[in-house]
Design an enzyme around this catalytic site. Structure first.
Site, PDB file in Angstrom:
ATOM      1  N   GLU A  51      -7.572  -2.274  -2.407  1.00 44.12           N
ATOM      2  CA  GLU A  51      -6.833  -1.417  -1.459  1.00 44.12           C
ATOM      3  C   GLU A  51      -5.926  -0.466  -2.222  1.00 44.12           C
ATOM      4  O   GLU A  51      -5.859   0.735  -1.933  1.00 44.12           O
ATOM      5  CB  GLU A  51      -5.987  -2.272  -0.504  1.00 44.12           C
ATOM      6  CG  GLU A  51      -6.787  -3.132   0.452  1.00 44.12           C
ATOM      7  CD  GLU A  51      -5.900  -3.860   1.457  1.00 44.12           C
ATOM      8  OE1 GLU A  51      -4.887  -3.292   1.905  1.00 44.12           O
ATOM      9  OE2 GLU A  51      -6.218  -5.015   1.797  1.00 44.12           O
ATOM     10  N   HIS A  64      -8.009  -0.836   5.926  1.00 44.34           N
ATOM     11  CA  HIS A  64      -8.357  -2.070   6.635  1.00 44.34           C
ATOM     12  C   HIS A  64      -8.976  -3.040   5.625  1.00 44.34           C
ATOM     13  O   HIS A  64      -9.849  -2.634   4.846  1.00 44.34           O
ATOM     14  CB  HIS A  64      -9.336  -1.757   7.767  1.00 44.34           C
ATOM     15  CG  HIS A  64      -9.701  -2.960   8.568  1.00 44.34           C
ATOM     16  ND1 HIS A  64      -8.874  -3.509   9.516  1.00 44.34           N
ATOM     17  CD2 HIS A  64     -10.807  -3.761   8.534  1.00 44.34           C
ATOM     18  CE1 HIS A  64      -9.446  -4.568  10.050  1.00 44.34           C
ATOM     19  NE2 HIS A  64     -10.622  -4.741   9.468  1.00 44.34           N
ATOM     20  N   ASN A 117       0.828  -1.214   0.000  1.00 43.75           N
ATOM     21  CA  ASN A 117       0.000   0.000   0.000  1.00 43.75           C
ATOM     22  C   ASN A 117       0.861   1.262   0.000  1.00 43.75           C
ATOM     23  O   ASN A 117       0.512   2.263  -0.643  1.00 43.75           O
ATOM     24  CB  ASN A 117      -0.958  -0.002   1.201  1.00 43.75           C
ATOM     25  CG  ASN A 117      -2.198  -0.813   0.916  1.00 43.75           C
ATOM     26  OD1 ASN A 117      -3.041  -0.415   0.126  1.00 43.75           O
ATOM     27  ND2 ASN A 117      -2.291  -1.989   1.543  1.00 43.75           N
TER      28      ASN A 117
HETATM   29  C1  GAR Z   1      -3.089  -4.787   3.993  1.00 46.00           C
HETATM   30  O1  GAR Z   1      -3.949  -5.796   3.530  1.00 46.00           O
HETATM   31  C2  GAR Z   1      -3.796  -3.878   4.973  1.00 46.00           C
HETATM   32  O2  GAR Z   1      -5.130  -3.668   4.645  1.00 46.00           O
HETATM   33  C3  GAR Z   1      -3.671  -4.677   6.235  1.00 46.00           C
HETATM   34  O3  GAR Z   1      -2.359  -5.179   6.218  1.00 46.00           O
HETATM   35  C4  GAR Z   1      -1.971  -5.387   4.865  1.00 46.00           C
HETATM   36  C5  GAR Z   1      -0.655  -4.687   4.646  1.00 46.00           C
HETATM   37  O4  GAR Z   1      -0.160  -4.979   3.367  1.00 46.00           O
HETATM   38  N1  GAR Z   1      -3.898  -3.854   7.388  1.00 46.00           N
HETATM   39  C6  GAR Z   1      -4.504  -4.276   8.486  1.00 46.00           C
HETATM   40  O5  GAR Z   1      -4.904  -5.417   8.631  1.00 46.00           O
HETATM   41  C7  GAR Z   1      -4.674  -3.233   9.576  1.00 46.00           C
HETATM   42  N2  GAR Z   1      -5.578  -3.695  10.565  1.00 46.00           N
HETATM   43  P1  GAR Z   1       0.973  -4.088   2.741  1.00 46.00           P
HETATM   44  O6  GAR Z   1       2.114  -4.058   3.756  1.00 46.00           O
HETATM   45  O7  GAR Z   1       1.378  -4.839   1.500  1.00 46.00           O
HETATM   46  O8  GAR Z   1       0.394  -2.737   2.443  1.00 46.00           O
END
Ligand code: GAR
Length: 215
Positions: free
Chosen positions: A185, A120, A25
């Site tokens: 996302e 989220h 993200n």
């Molecule tokens: C993502 O899926 C985000 O939505 C989730 O962690 C992942 C991070 O991925 N966040 C949560 O669960 C927060 N409660 P990334 O490091 O590849 O962005």
């Protein structure tokens, strides 16, 4: 009509990204900044994990990075106080939590009210917390998705800025559903941050309104 409690600034902003892991993200936000879809610069990438892949990528890209080791602080409050100092010192406008796996203290949430956003991987207020893709499968919901929201002291419960829905398929595993959600996302998180610095986000009561361009 509920009273207006916040309107996002129209300005070239300074963003801090907080992450604990992969950082996909963060990369999506970074790409949107690079192509001019977000009127801001990423002034800091902060992590509680020294070896978070996202932190290492940010460093490789020449961005300013900071690893704050939780073990060096006596309490969560002390840790978050250090964060407040780092953020204020850099005149950061918006903190983007991007897979940052620590619960923020009320002090940090209050210090930057309407200046912290989170992504989220579920349609809040359903499925707050962790392992939410598996929980969505276990509940048998037909749709899940993702939510960009302001961060308030109550975990995963701040005002909702944008959401996107995806179907939950009968043969989904946690991984296949997570991958389908992740595509969304990467679309809505940069979009929400772009709207923020376009001055197009208004909070009335606990509802977020997206204003027309130039409104
Ligand atoms: C993502 O899926 C985000 O939505 C989730 O962690 C992942 C991070 O991925 N966040 C949560 O669960 C927060 N409660 P990334 O490091 O590849 O962005």
């Amino acid at each position: 009509m509920d009273e207006i409690v916040f309107r996002s600034p129209r300005k070239k902003g300074r963003i801090a990204v907080f992450l604990s892991g992969r950082g996909s993200n963060f990369m999506a936000i970074r790409s949107a900044v690079e192509r001019g879809a977000i009127d801001a610069e990423i002034s800091l990438v902060l992590s509680n994990k020294a070896d978070a892949p996202g932190l290492l990528r940010a460093r490789d890209m020449g961005l300013e990075t900071l690893f704050l080791d939780p073990k060096l602080f006596a309490s969560r409050e002390d840790y978050d106080r250090a964060i407040i100092g780092e953020i204020e010192g850099r005149r950061i406008d918006l903190i983007c939590l991007a897979g940052y796996m620590r619960v923020l203290t009320p002090g940090l949430c209050e210090a930057f009210k309407y200046r912290i956003v989170n992504i989220h991987p579920a349609l809040l207020p359903s499925f707050p917390g962790l392992h939410v893709q598996q929980k969505a499968i276990d509940w048998g919901v037909r749709f899940s998705g993702c939510t960009v929201h302001f961060v308030a002291a109550e975990v995963d419960m701040g005002p909702i800025i944008l959401q996107a829905a995806v179907p939950v398929l009968q043969d989904d595993t946690e991984d296949t559903l997570a991958a389908r959600i992740l595509v969304e996302e990467h679309r809505i998180y940069p979009e929400a941050v772009g709207l923020y610095f376009a001055g197009r986000i208004e909070v009335r009561g606990r509802r977020v309104f997206i204003l027309e361009p130039g409104a």
